[in-house]
Write a protein that holds these residues in place. Structure first.
Motif, PDB file in Angstrom:
ATOM      1  N   SER A 181     -70.255  75.809 -51.402  1.00 55.53           N
ATOM      2  CA  SER A 181     -70.713  74.776 -50.204  1.00 55.53           C
ATOM      3  C   SER A 181     -70.426  73.453 -50.302  1.00 55.53           C
ATOM      4  O   SER A 181     -70.170  72.575 -49.683  1.00 55.53           O
ATOM      5  CB  SER A 181     -72.235  75.081 -49.840  1.00 55.53           C
ATOM      6  N   LEU A 182     -70.464  73.058 -51.822  1.00 60.41           N
ATOM      7  CA  LEU A 182     -70.305  71.929 -52.389  1.00 60.41           C
ATOM      8  C   LEU A 182     -68.679  71.529 -52.399  1.00 60.41           C
ATOM      9  O   LEU A 182     -68.600  70.280 -52.292  1.00 60.41           O
ATOM     10  CB  LEU A 182     -70.789  71.655 -54.003  1.00 60.41           C
ATOM     11  N   GLN A 183     -67.795  72.608 -52.339  1.00 57.98           N
ATOM     12  CA  GLN A 183     -66.318  72.294 -52.593  1.00 57.98           C
ATOM     13  C   GLN A 183     -65.770  71.965 -51.153  1.00 57.98           C
ATOM     14  O   GLN A 183     -64.697  71.748 -50.907  1.00 57.98           O
ATOM     15  CB  GLN A 183     -65.827  73.413 -53.116  1.00 57.98           C
ATOM     16  N   LEU A 184     -66.588  72.405 -50.223  1.00 62.80           N
ATOM     17  CA  LEU A 184     -65.809  72.381 -48.939  1.00 62.80           C
ATOM     18  C   LEU A 184     -65.655  70.770 -48.342  1.00 62.80           C
ATOM     19  O   LEU A 184     -66.313  70.030 -48.879  1.00 62.80           O
ATOM     20  CB  LEU A 184     -66.926  73.032 -47.710  1.00 62.80           C
ATOM     21  N   ALA A 185     -64.552  70.528 -47.622  1.00 63.51           N
ATOM     22  CA  ALA A 185     -64.245  69.417 -47.220  1.00 63.51           C
ATOM     23  C   ALA A 185     -65.345  68.816 -46.317  1.00 63.51           C
ATOM     24  O   ALA A 185     -66.099  69.543 -45.685  1.00 63.51           O
ATOM     25  CB  ALA A 185     -62.899  69.216 -46.674  1.00 63.51           C
ATOM     26  N   SER A 186     -65.397  67.546 -46.021  1.00 63.33           N
ATOM     27  CA  SER A 186     -66.295  67.142 -45.152  1.00 63.33           C
ATOM     28  C   SER A 186     -65.933  67.417 -43.605  1.00 63.33           C
ATOM     29  O   SER A 186     -67.028  67.502 -42.824  1.00 63.33           O
ATOM     30  CB  SER A 186     -66.362  65.809 -45.211  1.00 63.33           C
ATOM     31  N   ASP A 187     -64.859  67.620 -43.286  1.00 62.06           N
ATOM     32  CA  ASP A 187     -64.460  67.942 -42.130  1.00 62.06           C
ATOM     33  C   ASP A 187     -64.432  69.446 -41.923  1.00 62.06           C
ATOM     34  O   ASP A 187     -63.967  69.775 -40.703  1.00 62.06           O
ATOM     35  CB  ASP A 187     -63.020  67.097 -41.678  1.00 62.06           C
ATOM     36  N   PHE A 188     -64.855  70.434 -42.710  1.00 58.54           N
ATOM     37  CA  PHE A 188     -64.450  71.865 -42.691  1.00 58.54           C
ATOM     38  C   PHE A 188     -65.442  72.149 -41.561  1.00 58.54           C
ATOM     39  O   PHE A 188     -66.677  71.612 -41.078  1.00 58.54           O
ATOM     40  CB  PHE A 188     -65.057  72.314 -43.995  1.00 58.54           C
ATOM     41  N   SER A 189     -65.111  73.092 -40.557  1.00 56.60           N
ATOM     42  CA  SER A 189     -65.870  73.682 -39.641  1.00 56.60           C
ATOM     43  C   SER A 189     -65.456  75.399 -39.440  1.00 56.60           C
ATOM     44  O   SER A 189     -64.349  75.620 -39.563  1.00 56.60           O
ATOM     45  CB  SER A 189     -65.671  73.133 -38.438  1.00 56.60           C
ATOM     46  N   VAL A 190     -66.658  75.916 -39.515  1.00 59.32           N
ATOM     47  CA  VAL A 190     -66.595  77.418 -39.432  1.00 59.32           C
ATOM     48  C   VAL A 190     -65.855  77.940 -38.177  1.00 59.32           C
ATOM     49  O   VAL A 190     -65.387  79.028 -38.002  1.00 59.32           O
ATOM     50  CB  VAL A 190     -67.849  78.259 -39.749  1.00 59.32           C
ATOM     51  N   THR A 191     -65.897  77.180 -37.045  1.00 55.93           N
ATOM     52  CA  THR A 191     -65.463  77.550 -35.914  1.00 55.93           C
ATOM     53  C   THR A 191     -63.968  77.534 -35.971  1.00 55.93           C
ATOM     54  O   THR A 191     -63.274  78.121 -34.803  1.00 55.93           O
ATOM     55  CB  THR A 191     -65.817  76.372 -34.798  1.00 55.93           C
ATOM     56  N   ASP A 192     -63.204  77.006 -36.947  1.00 57.92           N
ATOM     57  CA  ASP A 192     -61.883  77.177 -37.175  1.00 57.92           C
ATOM     58  C   ASP A 192     -61.195  78.459 -37.706  1.00 57.92           C
ATOM     59  O   ASP A 192     -60.298  78.807 -37.674  1.00 57.92           O
ATOM     60  CB  ASP A 192     -61.335  75.895 -38.246  1.00 57.92           C
ATOM     61  N   TYR A 193     -62.291  79.263 -38.325  1.00 61.19           N
ATOM     62  CA  TYR A 193     -61.764  80.821 -38.837  1.00 61.19           C
ATOM     63  C   TYR A 193     -61.463  81.731 -37.459  1.00 61.19           C
ATOM     64  O   TYR A 193     -62.227  81.415 -36.403  1.00 61.19           O
ATOM     65  CB  TYR A 193     -62.863  81.151 -39.783  1.00 61.19           C
ATOM     66  N   GLU A 194     -60.895  82.437 -37.644  1.00 58.30           N
ATOM     67  CA  GLU A 194     -60.441  83.574 -36.800  1.00 58.30           C
ATOM     68  C   GLU A 194     -61.687  84.450 -36.321  1.00 58.30           C
ATOM     69  O   GLU A 194     -61.881  84.522 -34.995  1.00 58.30           O
ATOM     70  CB  GLU A 194     -59.499  84.687 -37.151  1.00 58.30           C
ATOM     71  N   ASP A 195     -62.624  84.662 -37.023  1.00 56.90           N
ATOM     72  CA  ASP A 195     -63.829  85.499 -36.620  1.00 56.90           C
ATOM     73  C   ASP A 195     -64.852  84.799 -35.552  1.00 56.90           C
ATOM     74  O   ASP A 195     -65.260  85.365 -34.895  1.00 56.90           O
ATOM     75  CB  ASP A 195     -64.784  86.035 -37.786  1.00 56.90           C
TER      76      ASP A 195
END
Length: 751
Positions: A181-195
């Motif tokens: 969780s600490l390594q994720l980029a600030s603009d990361f969004s789970v909505t971008d994943y296929e599931d």
């Protein structure tokens, strides 16, 4: 002295070779049938085993997927219950949230690093764009509690367990990545994943558990697949529970655990290739699709090693895709492979076990080879034993009998054979001894009879010479008679024309009004004294000069016609002499050919028959192609044409007088032949008569004698050509075609 073994070896070898060949054929057929039987049995057994293996393998591999879906049911129900419980504990929720998480300078919310133990704790990531209201905090804390309860238990089988939110936040338990969780980029969004989009209501109206395609996770760099189940509350999606399944073990099992010689393939219904022994996923971040990537040969070579392998897998995929659902075993004949297919419940992947045909045929071929080898060894042993028996029991007795035969052939009838044997060779020896005695007796009788026969042969030879001399004389007389008959026939045809021309000339002479000349002379003599007055003024005298002028012209015309008829008589008489010369030449070397204008020759033939054609009221139609002069026997050709025109004239007697038509054609049939066609629309020829029309003596006229067409056919053959006839039947006319060699006149070389 015993016979040598050399002469008897060929007989023994020949017999053994024939018997060995027959036995070898039987062994070969037995080996073939054994191979086919074993191959069929191995095929049936192997395919049954393959079917059982793929079914058992499918049940084993799909267990983890079914377990994931069961876990989701538990997580979904527990999450909803926990949200309802926390809705009445808002202050406690806010305090706990503030204790565990903080907002970082980049605007995201993550675990406090001083409290985080990622190997045992749930981690949270909330993007900066998310609105953190009270209801959202309750959902986040409910997810945190549920994952804290069940995440460690699920970690035994699943590497990650997570709950994602429509706002783009995610809470997950992933002990193998304690700081993810600490390594994720600030603009990361789970909505971008296929599931996540697959779980939305517009994409998943039935609100069922969905499976993604395979992908390489960005943090761990491991190939995995995600399974997600939407969670709805009051008709609105509030979260998505999911697992990430690492595919490393599944891929290794699929590649390495297979039957000898076989291999396994795992793919999705849309053509996404998941596992194949040649698939190199470690060098790429993108999965290979057998359908959508078909037009990318470079990608095929990179991931599968060759384009041929891509085509092979595409054919396998299409064959599986088009199979009936109840058919677990398929055949791929273009690659000599059998395919056993099962469907993994959960993601709906297809597990295919591929067994090459050679795996089935090689054991059968090996067993058949051993059968053939044993058969050959048995054959050699049997042939050796038979060879020894044949030498002792058959070859030597037959050799003795053969030597006795040679002695009898040279006239020595004193032979010694073993007649005491009780088998067939003993019977043969006794029969041969009796035969030799009988041949000796008959040879003596034949010698005596031969002496008397020679004398009778001499007498008979003299008689045959006398008979042959008589036959030669008879044949000469018959030939002379045929020549004379042909001469008479052709001369008769021309004499008919001579007679006709003479009769017409006689009629012309008799028809001349010569008595008017005498009357005119009397009138002139009576008025001799006043001749000018009589001619100028008398009524009869004025018509006298015109009458004399007309009479003169008439006499000139009659004289011209009579002279023409007498010329015809002379030409016909000359032709009679030519006919006689032609017939005289039948028995001698053919006369020298001369230049002939074919059109003029046809006109001569028509002119010879002109009187008869006129008398019979026959209309002549000419279709003459202009051809250069040719080298041929003029009089033989003219004789043939005269006969054909004469026959056509008589055949037209059956037609009405106003419709009698004779058509004469001259054309070049081929580059080396010309054709003259005589066609009439007369009585025609019956089909059964066509084969007899050229026979000697055959005729259809009462006064005919059957010589003309026979002699014409012979003359055509002598000229190197042919004479043929065609008729559609009685009353439909006849066509005679004369074909002769076309030999143009060669221009003379100038000196």
């Amino acid at each position: 002295m015993p016979p040598s073994s050399g002469p008897r070896d060929p007989l023994a070898r020949s017999t053994l070779l024939k018997m060995g060949a027959r036995i070898a054929v039987i062994i070969a057929l037995s080996t073939l049938f054994s191979y086919l039987h074993m191959r069929h049995a191995l095929r049936t057994e192997s395919l049954a085993q393959l079917k059982a293996q793929v079914f058992e393998r499918g049940q084993r591999e799909e267990a983890i997927f079914l377990l994931a879906e069961d876990n989701h049911t538990l997580l979904k129900n527990t999450l909803l219950e926990r949200i309802q419980t926390l809705q009445s504990q808002q202050e406690d929720v806010d305090a706990r949230f503030a204790h565990l998480f903080r907002r970082l300078p980049d605007g995201t919310i993550r675990n406090k690093t001083e409290l985080l133990d990622g190997t045992r704790m749930v981690q949270l990531f909330v993007p900066r764009k998310a609105t953190l209201d009270a209801a959202f905090r309750i959902r986040l804390m409910a997810a945190y509690d549920v994952l804290t309860w069940y995440g460690p238990a699920f970690f035994i089988r699943f590497k990650t367990t997570y709950i994602a939110f429509p706002e783009g936040a995610i809470a997950g338990f992933w002990p193998t990545a304690p700081t993810w969780s600490l390594q994720l980029a600030s603009d990361f969004s789970v909505t971008d994943y296929e599931d996540f989009p697959l779980s939305l209501p517009e994409n998943n109206p039935r609100r069922r558990t969905i499976w993604t395609g395979i992908y390489k996770e960005t943090v761990s760099n491991i190939w995995m697949v995600s399974v997600a189940t939407p969670v709805d509350l009051d008709g609105r999606q509030i979260a998505t529970v999911g697992h990430d399944l690492f595919l490393g073990e599944l891929m290794n099992r699929t590649i390495n655990e297979h039957s000898p010689g076989a291999y396994n393939v795992l793919f999705r219904d849309d053509g996404l290739l998941i596992v194949h022994p040649e698939l190199k996923l470690e060098s790429t971040n993108v999965a290979y699709n057998l359908v959508s990537d078909a037009g990318k040969p470079e990608l095929s070579e990179k991931l599968l090693g060759s384009r041929e392998m891509a085509d092979h897998l595409r054919s396998l995929f299409e064959r599986v895709k088009s199979r009936p659902s109840e058919q677990p075993i398929l055949e791929l004949p273009e690659y000599d492979e059998y395919i056993a297919v099962t469907r993994l419940r959960g993601p709906g992947w297809n597990l295919a076990m591929v067994l090459p045909e050679r795996v089935l045929s090689e054991p059968a071929f090996l067993a058949a080879r051993y059968v053939l080898l044993l058969g050959i060894v048995s054959l050699l042993v049997e042939l050796f034993i038979m060879y020894q028996v044949l030498q002792q029991q058959i070859t030597r007795p037959l050799l003795t009998l053969s030597q006795a035969t040679d002695k009898v052939a040279t006239g020595d009838f004193k032979v010694a054979l073993d007649t005491a044997r009780g088998d067939e060779l003993g019977q043969l020896a006794r029969a041969f001894k009796l035969m030799a005695d009988e041949v000796q007796r008959r040879e003596e009788a034949l010698r005596q009879a031969n002496e008397g026969l020679e004398q009778r042969v001499e007498e008979r030879t003299r008689e045959l010479k006398d008979v042959n001399q008589q036959l030669v004389q008879t044949a000469r007389r018959a030939g002379m008679a045929e020549v004379a008959t042909n001469v008479l026939h052709n001369v008769g045809n021309v004499l008919n024309s001579v007679y006709t021309s003479a009769q017409v000339a006689k009629e012309r002479v008799l028809g001349m009004k010569l008595e008017h000349v005498g009357r005119v002379a009397q009138m002139l003599e009576q008025h001799q004294a006043d001749l000018s007055t009589f001619i100028g003024q008398d009524e009869r005298g004025r018509h006298l000069m015109p009458f004399l002028n007309g009479l003169g012209r008439n006499l000139l015309e009659e004289r011209t016609e009579i002279v023409s008829l007498l010329d015809d008589v002379g030409r016909y008489t000359e032709h009679i002499g030519d006919i006689v010369k032609v017939q005289q030449n039948y028995a001698r070397t053919p006369r020298m050919h001369e230049p002939v204008d074919l059109a003029d020759l046809l006109e001569d033939a028509l002119r010879i028959n002109s009187a008869g054609l006129t008398r019979h009221q026959v209309k002549v139609q000419r279709q003459l192609t202009s051809l250069p002069p040719v080298m041929t026997d003029k009089h033989k050709t003219l004789m043939i044409l005269v006969n054909l025109v004469s026959n056509a004239k008589y055949a037209l007697d059956e037609a009405p007088s106003g419709e009698r038509l004779l058509t004469v054609k001259l054309e070049q049939a081929h580059t080396d032949r010309f054709r003259i066609v005589i066609h009439d629309n007369g009585m025609g020829i019956a089909p059964e008569m066509l084969t007899r029309i050229f026979q000697y003596g055959f005729t259809t006229r009462e006064e005919g004698h059957g010589f003309g067409l026979h002699s014409s056919a012979l003359a055509a053959q002598e000229l190197g050509g042919s004479l043929n006839v065609h008729s559609e039947g009685l009353g439909r006319g006849a066509t005679f075609s004369l074909e002769l060699p076309y030999v143009p006149v060669q221009p003379r070389a100038q000196s």
